[in-house]
Design a protein around this motif. Sequence first.
Motif, short mmCIF file in Angstrom:
data_model
loop_
_atom_site.label_atom_id
_atom_site.label_comp_id
_atom_site.label_asym_id
_atom_site.label_seq_id
_atom_site.Cartn_x
_atom_site.Cartn_y
_atom_site.Cartn_z
N GLY A 20 7.99 -18.17 -27.75
CA GLY A 20 8.60 -17.41 -26.60
C GLY A 20 9.66 -18.32 -25.94
O GLY A 20 10.70 -17.54 -25.61
N ALA A 21 9.59 -19.67 -25.90
CA ALA A 21 10.68 -20.46 -25.26
C ALA A 21 11.85 -20.41 -26.13
O ALA A 21 12.83 -20.32 -25.58
CB ALA A 21 10.12 -21.70 -24.82
N LEU A 22 11.73 -20.48 -27.34
CA LEU A 22 12.87 -20.61 -28.24
C LEU A 22 13.67 -19.29 -28.36
O LEU A 22 14.73 -19.15 -28.52
CB LEU A 22 12.43 -21.08 -29.73
CG LEU A 22 11.92 -22.59 -29.60
CD1 LEU A 22 11.64 -23.08 -30.98
CD2 LEU A 22 12.81 -23.55 -28.89
N LYS A 23 12.74 -18.08 -28.53
CA LYS A 23 13.45 -16.87 -28.61
C LYS A 23 14.23 -16.58 -27.48
O LYS A 23 15.24 -15.78 -27.50
CB LYS A 23 12.55 -15.83 -28.75
CG LYS A 23 11.80 -15.86 -30.26
CD LYS A 23 10.58 -14.82 -30.51
CE LYS A 23 9.97 -14.59 -31.92
NZ LYS A 23 9.21 -13.89 -31.87
N LYS A 24 14.07 -17.06 -26.18
CA LYS A 24 14.91 -16.80 -25.13
C LYS A 24 16.16 -17.72 -25.21
O LYS A 24 17.07 -17.39 -24.40
CB LYS A 24 14.09 -17.41 -24.07
CG LYS A 24 12.78 -16.33 -23.55
CD LYS A 24 12.44 -16.66 -22.06
CE LYS A 24 11.09 -16.06 -21.89
NZ LYS A 24 10.09 -16.39 -20.92
N ASN A 67 19.80 -18.63 -25.80
CA ASN A 67 21.00 -17.97 -26.57
C ASN A 67 21.41 -18.55 -27.80
O ASN A 67 21.67 -19.72 -27.87
CB ASN A 67 22.05 -18.19 -25.62
CG ASN A 67 23.32 -17.33 -25.95
OD1 ASN A 67 23.08 -16.30 -26.47
ND2 ASN A 67 24.63 -17.76 -25.40
N GLY A 68 21.61 -17.89 -28.86
CA GLY A 68 21.85 -18.35 -30.17
C GLY A 68 20.85 -18.49 -31.30
O GLY A 68 21.03 -18.55 -32.11
N VAL A 69 19.44 -18.24 -30.74
CA VAL A 69 18.26 -18.68 -31.55
C VAL A 69 18.15 -17.29 -32.15
O VAL A 69 17.88 -16.40 -31.13
CB VAL A 69 17.15 -19.18 -31.06
CG1 VAL A 69 16.06 -19.29 -31.89
CG2 VAL A 69 17.57 -20.76 -30.62
N LYS A 70 18.21 -16.95 -33.48
CA LYS A 70 18.09 -15.65 -33.97
C LYS A 70 16.70 -15.59 -34.72
O LYS A 70 16.11 -14.26 -34.79
CB LYS A 70 19.11 -15.43 -35.07
CG LYS A 70 20.41 -15.79 -34.75
CD LYS A 70 20.78 -14.65 -33.64
CE LYS A 70 22.19 -14.90 -33.40
NZ LYS A 70 22.62 -14.34 -32.32
N GLU A 71 15.96 -16.63 -35.10
CA GLU A 71 14.77 -16.25 -35.63
C GLU A 71 13.80 -17.47 -35.38
O GLU A 71 14.32 -18.83 -35.52
CB GLU A 71 15.00 -16.04 -37.24
CG GLU A 71 13.78 -15.60 -37.92
CD GLU A 71 14.20 -15.35 -39.53
OE1 GLU A 71 13.32 -15.75 -40.20
OE2 GLU A 71 15.21 -14.64 -39.56
N VAL A 72 12.62 -17.47 -34.94
CA VAL A 72 11.63 -18.66 -35.17
C VAL A 72 10.32 -18.13 -35.73
O VAL A 72 9.68 -17.06 -35.40
CB VAL A 72 11.49 -18.78 -33.43
CG1 VAL A 72 10.49 -20.02 -33.01
CG2 VAL A 72 12.52 -18.87 -32.58
N ASN A 73 9.77 -19.03 -36.58
CA ASN A 73 8.64 -18.73 -37.10
C ASN A 73 7.78 -20.27 -36.75
O ASN A 73 8.16 -21.23 -37.37
CB ASN A 73 8.58 -18.74 -38.47
CG ASN A 73 7.33 -18.34 -39.06
OD1 ASN A 73 6.33 -18.13 -38.57
ND2 ASN A 73 7.38 -18.17 -40.44
#
Length: 73
Positions: A22-26, A28-34
């Motif tokens: 949740g924090a990383l997806k917010k 700017n510039g982060v397109k994908e997180v797993n």
Amino acid sequence: MKKGVFTLEPLSCPSCIKKIEGALKKMNGVKEVNVLFNSSKVRTQFDEELVTAEEIQHTIVKLGYPVLAQKVS
């Protein structure tokens, strides 16, 4: 686009995944997180012109999850 893999100390609960993602997806510039719970790794894809790997790592650490290693390609 860059890919980053951040190795964390062992995660203690599955709810950690939602918190980190949740924090990383917010950001700017982060397109994908797993977040990989069993291996305690965070895989990201990000636009290096908008966000740096260090900023991503700082966000993870601020959430309370120490980063043991970082690999960016």
